[in-house]
Write a protein that holds these residues in place. Structure first.
Motif, mmCIF file in Angstrom:
data_model
loop_
_atom_site.group_PDB
_atom_site.id
_atom_site.type_symbol
_atom_site.label_atom_id
_atom_site.label_comp_id
_atom_site.label_asym_id
_atom_site.label_seq_id
_atom_site.Cartn_x
_atom_site.Cartn_y
_atom_site.Cartn_z
ATOM 1 N N ASP A 70 0.870 -1.180 0.000
ATOM 2 C CA ASP A 70 0.000 0.000 0.000
ATOM 3 C C ASP A 70 0.904 1.227 0.000
ATOM 4 O OD1 ASP A 70 -1.731 2.095 0.458
ATOM 5 O OD2 ASP A 70 -2.883 1.083 2.025
ATOM 6 N N SER A 71 1.294 1.667 -1.205
ATOM 7 C CA SER A 71 2.292 2.735 -1.314
ATOM 8 C C SER A 71 1.795 4.046 -0.726
ATOM 9 C CB SER A 71 2.698 2.936 -2.776
ATOM 10 O OG SER A 71 1.584 3.289 -3.574
ATOM 11 N N THR A 72 0.519 4.329 -0.844
ATOM 12 C CA THR A 72 -0.025 5.564 -0.277
ATOM 13 C C THR A 72 0.176 5.594 1.232
ATOM 14 O OG1 THR A 72 -1.695 5.691 -2.017
ATOM 15 C CG2 THR A 72 -2.092 6.984 -0.031
ATOM 16 N N LYS A 73 -0.023 4.461 1.878
ATOM 17 C CA LYS A 73 0.114 4.373 3.330
ATOM 18 C C LYS A 73 1.571 4.449 3.762
ATOM 19 C CE LYS A 73 -1.051 1.366 7.257
ATOM 20 N NZ LYS A 73 -1.724 0.094 7.661
ATOM 21 N N ARG A 106 10.504 0.867 -9.010
ATOM 22 C CA ARG A 106 10.929 -0.153 -9.982
ATOM 23 C C ARG A 106 9.870 -1.228 -10.175
ATOM 24 N NH1 ARG A 106 15.834 0.977 -7.291
ATOM 25 N NH2 ARG A 106 15.448 -0.666 -5.773
ATOM 26 N N SER A 107 9.089 -1.504 -9.132
ATOM 27 C CA SER A 107 8.057 -2.539 -9.240
ATOM 28 C C SER A 107 6.752 -2.007 -9.829
ATOM 29 C CB SER A 107 7.774 -3.147 -7.856
ATOM 30 O OG SER A 107 7.161 -2.184 -7.002
ATOM 31 N N GLY A 108 6.719 -0.718 -10.152
ATOM 32 C CA GLY A 108 5.527 -0.127 -10.746
ATOM 33 C C GLY A 108 4.446 0.237 -9.751
ATOM 34 N N GLN A 109 4.767 0.171 -8.460
ATOM 35 C CA GLN A 109 3.763 0.482 -7.434
ATOM 36 C C GLN A 109 3.816 1.943 -6.990
ATOM 37 O OE1 GLN A 109 2.824 -2.723 -4.538
ATOM 38 N NE2 GLN A 109 4.724 -3.674 -5.234
#
Length: 672
Positions: free
Chosen positions: A179-182, A202-205
């Protein structure tokens, strides 16, 4: 706590960008900057086990003490032996091996004691030391590229940004969802968090647009370490070399540029160059921006560049900042810069309240819910004659007991009153909380004077407790005279409010007596001590301030000489009487030097009198005290002044038996 820096450093001032408490879907909570309590990894139920208090095996406890001494002397090989002989200490017997394994993890160059770590974690379930070792193990595993182990050990159950970032780096690197936003919200300026961002990208997240925002914010904050890391993710070798040249001399680099940018990377470098130029030479820089900005930058980047000049200008209390913020229009700003856009508007004469309202509306959805901006939007609406809308916003703050909640209460009712108080802690509740094994360990550590170990144990042990248990834990802390834990624990309650704990006034009135002897308000002094040291007599700041009132060594010597304390020596500065005498006299000196104004004197106590004088002299006319406090350019001092004066309002009622008080009256007006 004294400030020692001589010039404004955006990084030093801005690691936290927000301004107060935040309201999400009508629920208001503290944001990182204004929060009075330590943040922890919140759980929904108690973490630790409960067991009756038992007598400690003193021979085993002595082994723990010996292990502590060995640890401090870095005699690591001695710790396993002490761990064996400390086993019968049911409270602290696991600490010698914990110290040993923690050292193995943090200093490891390759080998990790996996078997010993697994055994320790298995043998010490639901304990702080086990979760702390697990966090350190995650960090060590990620450093070695062992993402499988790190992702298996997680998630992290303590408030450790490096471990949280390392765990999420491992997940991203292993192709697992994050959860990149978190997780972006926990970023601190360290290697692990920087590498987590890289792994997410790099993982596109994590999108390039979001990474660019992080990059710009780091440049704006003058966080050179994180900015360089992000630049490495965004730019290839040639562009990265240009970025490094910009950091050194942005004006020289801009002189090589002409026409429209040939690539998105070049466009970004140009925007960053103007941001750096704003910090190095804003007078020459603004001329270059006005003359060449439309040629070199896109319309959006030109707006953002104006915001960079505006930020530096407003931190130097220049009136022209507001005009530059208006040229920024609706471009995306960091939370910190958005806050200063509103503060710049508040410093105008006359204030354009419609623009104040609009500047708050331009904030992101979460930031505009913070209590500071709820309050100032309500004030803006009120000043525009929109009374019903203003009242609705003021009412959102009614249950907040901080600076803005007090101001809102005065707007609604004309006075501040103490909220309904919780019922006293019962003997049964106190007996129950004393079975919390985490608190048992924490109290044992406090009794030994090991605050560095005791504080995280306490925070871990109270996480997930309900209100009545928190009040009982605070009552136990009061019995043990651990006054900072009384305050910080009681502050965590949601519904059950106990001001006798939150605004405890220890030392049997001796503080008030000393304040009266030098002719200053005891409520103000108590409010200041609560903010400075939380009544911890051995408190020592990172810059060397000591004792209850956090007196700097140089200040102590100077004040001692001025008041004729001829037997003073630096070794006495932590003694109650000496610290109280020196601190109250220094506060009196500040008050006299700054015209009897509590806001200025409080700011001067924290940042030094010369800065307080400069901030006053930068005014062009009388300013409302609340606006002056809101627009103090140093983050630490701004928060300090608001907390101290808010504290003083509550202490005024508690100490003097008053039914109401006024923050507005205490703030008053500041005259140039």
């Amino acid at each position: 706590m004294r400030l020692t820096f001589l010039s404004i450093s955006l990084f030093a001032l801005t690691l936290t960008a927000c301004s107060s408490t935040a309201q999400s879907n009508k629920i208001i909570h503290s944001s990182p900057e204004e929060a009075e309590i330590e943040q922890s990894a919140v759980t929904s139920k108690p973490r630790v086990e409960y067991a009756p208090l038992k007598t400690v095996d003193m021979a085993a406890r002595q082994s723990v003490v010996s292990a502590y001494d060995a640890m401090r002397m870095r005699q690591w090989d001695a710790l396993p032996g002490y761990a064996y002989s400390a086993q019968n200490d049911h409270e602290l017997g696991n600490y010698p091996m914990y110290w040993y394994l923690r050292q193995q993890l943090t200093s490891s160059q390759g080998f990790l004691p996996t078997t010993e770590l697994k055994k320790f974690i298995k043998d010490n379930p639901r304990t702080y030391v086990a979760d702390r070792l697990k966090a350190e193990w995650i960090i060590a595993a990620v450093k070695q590229g062992d993402y499988r182990t790190a992702s298996t050990l997680g998630p992290v159950h303590i408030n450790n940004s490096q471990a949280i970032c390392a765990y999420n780096q491992a997940l991203a690197a292993s192709g697992q969802h994050v959860d990149s936003t978190k997780v972006i919200r926990v970023i601190k300026g360290n290697e692990r968090c920087a590498e987590m961002v890289g792994a997410l990208y790099r993982s596109g997240q994590l999108s390039k647009s979001r990474l660019t925002d992080l990059f710009r914010d780091a440049v704006e904050y003058d966080n050179k370490f994180m900015a360089k890391k992000y630049a490495g993710f965004l730019f290839d070798g040639t562009d990265f070399m240009q970025y490094q040249a910009i950091i050194v001399n942005p004006m020289q680099w801009l002189a090589t540029q002409s026409g429209t940018a040939g690539s998105p990377q070049q466009a970004e470098l140009r925007a960053i160059a103007f941001s750096r130029l704003a910090r190095q030479d804003r007078n020459m820089g603004i001329t270059i921006l006005e003359n060449r900005g439309p040629e070199l930058l896109s319309a959006k980047d030109l707006q953002w560049a104006y915001s960079q000049f505006a930020l530096v200008a407003v931190l130097n209390q220049e009136v022209r900042a507001d005009a530059w913020y208006r040229l920024a229009k609706d471009s995306r700003l960091s939370d910190y810069n958005s806050a200063w856009r509103t503060r710049a508007a508040l410093r105008q004469s006359p204030i354009d309240w419609k623009w104040v309202e609009k500047s708050i509306d331009l904030m992101n959805p979460e930031q505009k819910k913070e209590t500071a901006w709820i309050y100032w939007k309500a004030k803006a609406l009120q000043q525009q004659g929109k009374s019903s809308q203003a009242t609705e916003l003021y009412r959102l703050l009614q249950e907040q007991h901080d600076f803005y909640g007090q101001l809102a209460q005065e707007e609604l009712t004309g006075k501040i009153v103490i909220p309904p108080q919780a019922a006293p802690v019962t003997d049964k509740e106190l007996a129950h909380i004393k079975q919390n094994t985490g608190l048992q360990r924490a109290v044992a550590l406090f009794r030994l004077g090991w605050r560095a170990e005791a504080v995280p144990e306490w925070s871990y042990a109270i996480d997930g407790l309900k209100d009545r248990d928190l009040l009982a834990a605070a009552a136990w802390a009061e019995q043990e005279q651990i006054f900072d834990r009384v305050i910080n624990t009681s502050l965590l309650t949601k519904k059950e409010i106990n001001f006798a704990q939150r605004y405890i006034a220890p030392f049997n009135g001796r503080v008030g007596q000393q304040a009266r002897q030098v002719g200053i308000d005891p409520s103000w002094v108590y409010g200041l001590i609560r903010q400075e040291s939380r009544f911890v007599q051995v408190a020592r700041s990172g810059v060397g301030a000591s004792g209850l009132m956090q007196v700097m060594p140089g200040t102590a010597s100077l004040v001692a000489k001025q008041i004729g304390m001829y037997d003073f020596s630096p070794s006495k500065v932590n003694e109650f009487e000496t610290n109280a005498i020196l601190g109250t006299n220094y506060l009196r000196i500040m008050l006299e030097k700054l015209g009897g104004n509590e806001i200025l004197a409080t700011a001067g106590y924290n940042a030094g009198p010369n800065r307080a004088v400069r901030w006053r002299d930068n005014l062009t006319q009388r300013m409302d005290g609340a606006i002056f406090a809101e627009t103090i350019p140093f983050t630490e001092t701004r928060l300090y002044v608001k907390h101290v004066l808010s504290n003083a309002v509550w202490y005024d009622m508690l100490l003097n038996g008053k039914t109401s008080s006024s923050l507005k009256k205490r703030l008053g007006m500041v005259t140039p």
